[in-house]
Each structure stands twice: as structure tokens, then as C-alpha cells.
Design an enzyme around this catalytic site. Sequence first.
Site, PDB file in Angstrom:
ATOM      1  N   PRO A  99       0.798  -1.237   0.000  1.00 19.63           N
ATOM      2  CA  PRO A  99       0.000   0.000   0.000  1.00 19.63           C
ATOM      3  C   PRO A  99       0.828   1.283   0.000  1.00 19.63           C
ATOM      4  O   PRO A  99       0.274   2.356   0.165  1.00 19.63           O
ATOM      5  CB  PRO A  99      -0.795  -0.121   1.290  1.00 19.63           C
ATOM      6  CG  PRO A  99       0.121  -0.855   2.211  1.00 19.63           C
ATOM      7  CD  PRO A  99       0.870  -1.843   1.355  1.00 19.63           C
ATOM      8  N   GLY A 100       2.146   1.165  -0.123  1.00 24.02           N
ATOM      9  CA  GLY A 100       2.968   2.360  -0.255  1.00 24.02           C
ATOM     10  C   GLY A 100       3.822   2.699   0.945  1.00 24.02           C
ATOM     11  O   GLY A 100       4.494   3.737   0.946  1.00 24.02           O
ATOM     12  N   ASP A 110       2.368  -1.733  -9.131  1.00 19.52           N
ATOM     13  CA  ASP A 110       1.588  -2.823  -8.559  1.00 19.52           C
ATOM     14  C   ASP A 110       0.627  -3.331  -9.621  1.00 19.52           C
ATOM     15  O   ASP A 110       0.175  -2.560 -10.475  1.00 19.52           O
ATOM     16  CB  ASP A 110       0.819  -2.379  -7.318  1.00 19.52           C
ATOM     17  CG  ASP A 110       0.448  -3.558  -6.426  1.00 19.52           C
ATOM     18  OD1 ASP A 110       1.198  -3.833  -5.469  1.00 19.52           O
ATOM     19  OD2 ASP A 110      -0.578  -4.216  -6.702  1.00 19.52           O
ATOM     20  N   ASP A 135       2.297  -5.692 -13.759  1.00 20.10           N
ATOM     21  CA  ASP A 135       2.531  -7.020 -13.196  1.00 20.10           C
ATOM     22  C   ASP A 135       4.033  -7.201 -13.029  1.00 20.10           C
ATOM     23  O   ASP A 135       4.802  -7.048 -13.983  1.00 20.10           O
ATOM     24  CB  ASP A 135       1.956  -8.083 -14.128  1.00 20.10           C
ATOM     25  CG  ASP A 135       2.023  -9.485 -13.536  1.00 20.10           C
ATOM     26  OD1 ASP A 135       2.794  -9.713 -12.586  1.00 20.10           O
ATOM     27  OD2 ASP A 135       1.306 -10.366 -14.049  1.00 20.10           O
ATOM     28  N   ASP A 158       9.800  -6.214  -2.649  1.00 18.62           N
ATOM     29  CA  ASP A 158       9.147  -6.703  -1.428  1.00 18.62           C
ATOM     30  C   ASP A 158       8.053  -7.648  -1.902  1.00 18.62           C
ATOM     31  O   ASP A 158       6.919  -7.250  -2.152  1.00 18.62           O
ATOM     32  CB  ASP A 158       8.577  -5.540  -0.626  1.00 18.62           C
ATOM     33  CG  ASP A 158       7.978  -5.984   0.691  1.00 18.62           C
ATOM     34  OD1 ASP A 158       8.680  -6.662   1.458  1.00 18.62           O
ATOM     35  OD2 ASP A 158       6.800  -5.665   0.949  1.00 18.62           O
ATOM     36  N   CYS A 210       7.660 -10.964   4.328  1.00 21.44           N
ATOM     37  CA  CYS A 210       7.170 -10.959   5.710  1.00 21.44           C
ATOM     38  C   CYS A 210       6.740 -12.370   6.099  1.00 21.44           C
ATOM     39  O   CYS A 210       5.641 -12.594   6.587  1.00 21.44           O
ATOM     40  CB  CYS A 210       6.020  -9.967   5.886  1.00 21.44           C
ATOM     41  SG  CYS A 210       4.611 -10.259   4.797  1.00 21.44           S
TER      42      CYS A 210
END
Length: 593
Positions: free
Chosen positions: A306-307, A327, A354, A459, A510
Amino acid sequence: MKKARVLLKPSLLSRATTVFSSLSPSRLLSHQMETNPSSDSSRYCYDPVLRWDPQVEDYFNKAYGPDHFSRISKALTRPSSYSCIRVNTVKTTSDAVIEKLTKILNESEDGLKLLQSDGSSSPISKCQIPGLEYVVFVHGSGPHRIEYGSGLEGPPKEVLVSRKCAEAVLRGAQVYVPGVLACTAHVEKGDAVAVCVAMEQPGDDEGDWSVNMTRGTTLQGLPSDPFYCERRGLYIGMGTTMLSRAGMFRVPHGVAVDLSNRVFRLPSFHNVLEGEIFLQNLPSIVAAHALDPQKGERILDMCAAPGGKTTAIAILMNDEGVIVAADRSHNKVLDVQKLSAEMGLRCITTCKLDALKSVCLPNALSDSTTLVNGENIGSVTNHLSSNEEMASGRSEAEKSPEVNASTEQPSGGDDVSEAEIRKNKGRLKNGRGRTQSQGGRAGKSQGFPPNSFDRVLLDAPCSALGLRPRLFAGLESVISLRNHGRYQRKMLDQAVQLVRIGGILVYSTCTINPSENEAVVRYALDKYKFLSLAPQHPRIGGPGLVGRCEFSDGYVEEWLKPGEEEMVQKFDPSSELDTIGFFIAKFSVGPKD
């Protein structure tokens, strides 16, 4: 999102100095409660057991050792003991934010509870890690023992919430109407209720998990209740109902229960100091630092939504340079746009792309290619002509009556396709979509030529098995964990091509899954000989896993080699840092063959 005063071991102190200068005594309290459980702990307590697929559990036991993985699994079921806040230094300072937050806590009921948990010190402190002084910790407390039957003639009335609702509540949220699944009969507004969690249960088919009830189920509160045993050890607090039972299942939104007595007392930052602060996990902030962005550079954030990391990078660059935030989701790109505008950052350009199609050869570029800083770096179409327009939030429909009319009228003609007519009918039936409501538009990119960026952050989308609190993990299988890693390797193949010689590539996840962490690093180093692991600053995470894992089906997974483990950062949710599970690898790009 994490919180509190932790006593760090000397080994960690030498690595991170005084990482949390005043981490609260909640961890000590937690230990005391675990070693001295109360008499009612058999039912009215919070002691969830994270369920894993047996093969996944065996895999993690081999990777971490049974005792260590047991500690990780337990830590995942609890929120961190502190909230980590990144201050937007473009607009304000850490000291100013601490002053404002202290005032907010002093004026709020929840804040007073935090202050009362440790009267000797403020629950707010500045991070002491060199370079991270703009990070602020707001410490919470828990787990707290709650007397659920205190002052009541019989067992408390109960409200059963969904797992996702409970995970949000454990992080400080209220119980909202959409999260309520079941309730005791005859609950009226203002009643005292115990709030517990509806957990997924195994079904008849292998790998089939579901919540064994429909929304609106009546809880009987007796051992004869078919859901009575399932609620054992899953009570997250006491509260006061804001609606009757009928209202909870009739209205679409609003607060259902004001949870005034929580197992974990953590502050909520909903709509607090918007644009000045951003709630972000400490390892995510460290990942932005690992990239080491410099003013004037061109940087790609491949999976930006989300930034959080995108804006963190922009602030580290002092908003000078070009960051392309990509994104694959249109709506997620709008989220990045909104956050960038909210924080007043101008160096961020967004595009819908993508990550698996990030590279576009020069001869395949379209005429819509945009020049950034005078150089061709691919087809990036900004959603608005200027950042001022983005900040204003005005849509094209608001600017043009003709456009506005076209989105409201289901009429057509020879030039209007059947699909567009169906879309317009849908808009009339369901209301304007998110794009029309927010006034945003995500420019679509065709990709970028090789060697387009000074630095790239990947990420990667992952299994998210490091996020906490996590109350359920049964859906992941060994095969799905491997597949996550394969997907990430494909994205890394794209990222490697986009970084110029002498540039930097940072890969992060994560998750605690070695298939997505160490195994991906091994793949990158073996396939791309021009890549080498680079030092990271600050370094406060632990080492990676060395060795390999052999599976019963003959598959062999290679991890790090001796000497490489200290070049990555692995954040362990069971460690004294009390973070989410996270992994960071930083690569230097040498001459490409």
C-alpha cells in the site's frame, strides 16, 4: 504493528545498541501469566494454539528446531508489545509527533490505561537505533488477566467474532458489526459481554477448514452448546454492546462492542495525525534503509502497495529523485497515490504493472513511453498531470460534465460497446466504483528496458507467515510454500534485469518460510554470478539459515552457505526485538555477462 519495554540480551545490545530505550514491562507480565496461569485459564483466557499442516510443521521443526519453532508459533498468536510509527520528516519532527501523541493519550480513555500500565515512564519513546531517530514507539501492555464473571450473577453473555476481526482487535481496533458472527440470545444495547474468537475447524476432507456456523448463530453459553469447547482459550476481552443482538445482524456497519477491557492494550491510530505519521513494522522500515536510496536516483518499487516502503524511500531521499511505484492491482495503485498525496511527497510516480512482466525490451516500447528526467525508462503514465491535482483528489468526472454524464447514463449508440452498456447499468445499480469515487486513475505501464534503475526493491508477495497476531495457518501446505518460492524467483528474474551495473537490489518478505527466503537467495546467487550479498545498515535482525532440507518426496532445498548467514537479516517474532517475522537480503550488481 508492535509494542513495549523489552530487556535485550547482551548479544542483541551489541548489535542494536539500546534499540528500545524504554520497552515496557509487558513482556515480563506476559511471562508471569504464562508461568502462573489463573484458575479460570481452562476457559476464559487467551491461550490460542496455532494449527499447522503436519508436513509444514515438520518442515519448520527441521529448519528451526522443535523448541525454537514452538516459541515462534506461540509468538505469532500475540501482537507485538509496541506500535512502531514512522514520522514523515518532510512535514514534521519526531519531537513534535511525540508531543502531539502524548496529548492525545492524556485526553483519551485508552491512552490513560496505557499510562497507568507503567506510571514510572511515558508509553511513548524515540527509537535509539542510529539512523532511525525518526521512528517512534508507543508501548502497550498485556496479556492482562480479565475476570469475565466479575459482578455478574452467571456466566457472561458472549459475542463471537471472526478470526480476522479478532486479529484486528488484538492490535487495538474495536469490534465492528461486519466482524460479528454469533451472539448470546437476548443481548441488549449496554449489556456487558465477553468477546471470543470463532476459529476455523478441520472439515471432513483433508485440508478443508471452515468456521462451523453461519452468521447470526445464537450462542447458548452452556456445555451443551456445540461451539462451547471451540471457544476455550480464545477470549480477547470484555466490553459493552453498542447495539442489541438484532441490531448487530441488521445494520451494515458501526461499532458492535466497545471493548473497554482488553487482553492486550494497544493504541489505535485510526485517523490520527494523518500525513504526519505512518504505522509501519520496524523490519519494513529497516528494508527501506537497506536499499540505501540516494538523492536524485531512479528507484523502482516493484510491488509497492500500500505504499509504506515507497514513502519511506522517498523520505530517505528527501523527496528528491524519481521513485516508480508499481503494482498489478488498479485499486492498490490508487492506495499508493492516496498515501503519497497525504504525505506531501512529489517524487513518486505510480503505474499498474505485473511484476512478472516488468522488463520490456527497447524495440517493444510503445509510443506512450514517458521520459523521466529526460531519459526513456519505459511506459509510465502518471494518473494526473500534476501532484497538485493528485492532492486535490478531483476526478476527471468532476472536471468534465460530459464524462460525468457518460458514467451515469446507461444509454449507448453505435459507438458504445455492449460491455460498456453493461458497465453503466452496473454503476446505476451498485453506485459508482472505487475509481470514480476517489477520482484516481492508475496509469498502465508496458514495462521498462533492462538496466533502467539505480536501485530496485522487490518486497515480494508471500505466504505472510510472519505477520502477527496470527490465529490460523492451516491452509498452507509444503507444496504451496514451495510454489510461493517459485513465484518469487520469477519476479526476482525480472528485478535482476532492471538494475543497472553497480546498482542495488533488495529482496524482502514478511514470512518465516525458508522456501521464500534463504532458498530464493541461494537461487539468485547460483544463477546470477554477478550478484553478491552486500552489508545492510542498520543491522538489527538475526542471521539466516545455513544448510539444506531434504523432503520425503526427494526434493532438496538449498539454503545459505557458511559465511552468508550474517549478510542477510532475519527477524524472529519470538526474539526480544518483538517484531513480525521478516527477511531482508541485499544484493550488489556487478558486471553482467
